[in-house]
Design an enzyme around this catalytic site. Structure first.
Site, short mmCIF file in Angstrom:
data_model
loop_
_atom_site.label_atom_id
_atom_site.label_comp_id
_atom_site.label_asym_id
_atom_site.label_seq_id
_atom_site.Cartn_x
_atom_site.Cartn_y
_atom_site.Cartn_z
N SER A 59 3.75 5.51 -12.90
CA SER A 59 4.13 6.22 -11.79
C SER A 59 4.18 5.06 -10.47
O SER A 59 2.90 4.80 -10.12
CB SER A 59 3.58 7.48 -11.42
OG SER A 59 4.49 7.97 -10.24
N VAL A 64 -2.30 1.27 -8.56
CA VAL A 64 -2.03 0.14 -9.62
C VAL A 64 -0.84 -0.33 -9.62
O VAL A 64 -0.38 -1.44 -9.79
CB VAL A 64 -3.05 0.17 -10.75
CG1 VAL A 64 -2.80 -0.94 -11.86
CG2 VAL A 64 -4.53 0.42 -10.63
N CYS A 65 -0.13 0.92 -10.00
CA CYS A 65 1.43 0.51 -10.16
C CYS A 65 2.07 0.17 -9.04
O CYS A 65 2.99 -0.86 -9.12
CB CYS A 65 2.02 2.05 -10.41
SG CYS A 65 1.53 2.87 -11.94
N ASP A 66 1.86 0.36 -7.75
CA ASP A 66 2.22 -0.10 -6.63
C ASP A 66 1.88 -1.70 -6.58
O ASP A 66 2.77 -2.43 -6.22
CB ASP A 66 1.71 0.58 -5.35
CG ASP A 66 1.97 -0.03 -4.12
OD1 ASP A 66 2.68 0.87 -3.25
OD2 ASP A 66 1.64 -1.28 -3.68
N THR A 69 3.91 -3.72 -9.28
CA THR A 69 5.21 -4.11 -8.95
C THR A 69 5.44 -4.85 -7.72
O THR A 69 6.42 -5.92 -7.84
CB THR A 69 5.79 -2.38 -8.78
OG1 THR A 69 5.64 -1.62 -9.83
CG2 THR A 69 7.28 -2.60 -8.38
#
Length: 172
Positions: A59, A64-66, A69
């Site tokens: 998500s 971590v996803c932020d 990306t």
């Protein structure tokens, strides 16, 4: 019914089940249908002839996803027009677009697996318990052959950014 893979991944140490096959280097990449918006869908053919770095995140609205990306967005600017950097998550396309606008991310193509999780199942990253895609990285050459793959065993950890970028550079 797809393959269930247990004992290969955790979320904060708790076991999760991944659906779909484990892709390996040398495999032909499965085609996919992902959404750029609620109405616009794309497939692997939309990126024909390009090297593809596919960064999969559970998500976009998590730390971590932020970071993952943002890192690949920075790298994408340096890799040139023959490379498509795709970020795939099960977030709705509107949430992805909102996040990109707020983060100033414009070098990666955000794609949503929200409709039927077909990407997650085809690439072996669909988390059965959560209906999210497990953090992973795939590098495909211009002929859609898998040249690099990293399935993370713990959802909250970062992928190996350097190895993924080196795999892309080796194809240029």
């Amino acid at each position: 019914m797809s393959v269930e893979r247990t004992g290969v991944a955790t979320l904060k140490g708790n076991p999760i089940t991944l659906l779909g096959p484990e892709l390996k280097v040398g495999d032909k990449a499965p085609d996919f249908q992902l959404n750029k918006s609620l109405v616009e869908a794309v497939s692997l053919q939309d990126f024909a002839g390009k090297t593809k770095l596919i960064s999969v995140v559970p998500s976009i609205d998590t730390g971590v996803c932020d970071m993952q990306t943002r890192r690949f967005n920075e790298e994408a600017a340096k890799l040139g027009d023959n490379v498509a950097v795709l970020t795939v998550s099960a977030d709705l396309p509107m949430a992805q677009a909102r996040w990109c606008g707020a983060a100033g991310v414009d070098n990666v193509v955000m794609l949503s697996d929200y409709k039927d999780n077909s990407f997650g199942e085809a690439y072996g990253v669909l988390i059965k318990e959560l209906r999210l895609d497990m953090r992973s990285i795939f590098v495909l050459d211009a002929n859609n052959t898998v040249q690099y793959v990293e399935y993370l065993s713990e959802m909250t950890e970062h992928p190996n950014y350097e190895q993924a970028i080196e795999a892309v550079k080796a194809l240029l």
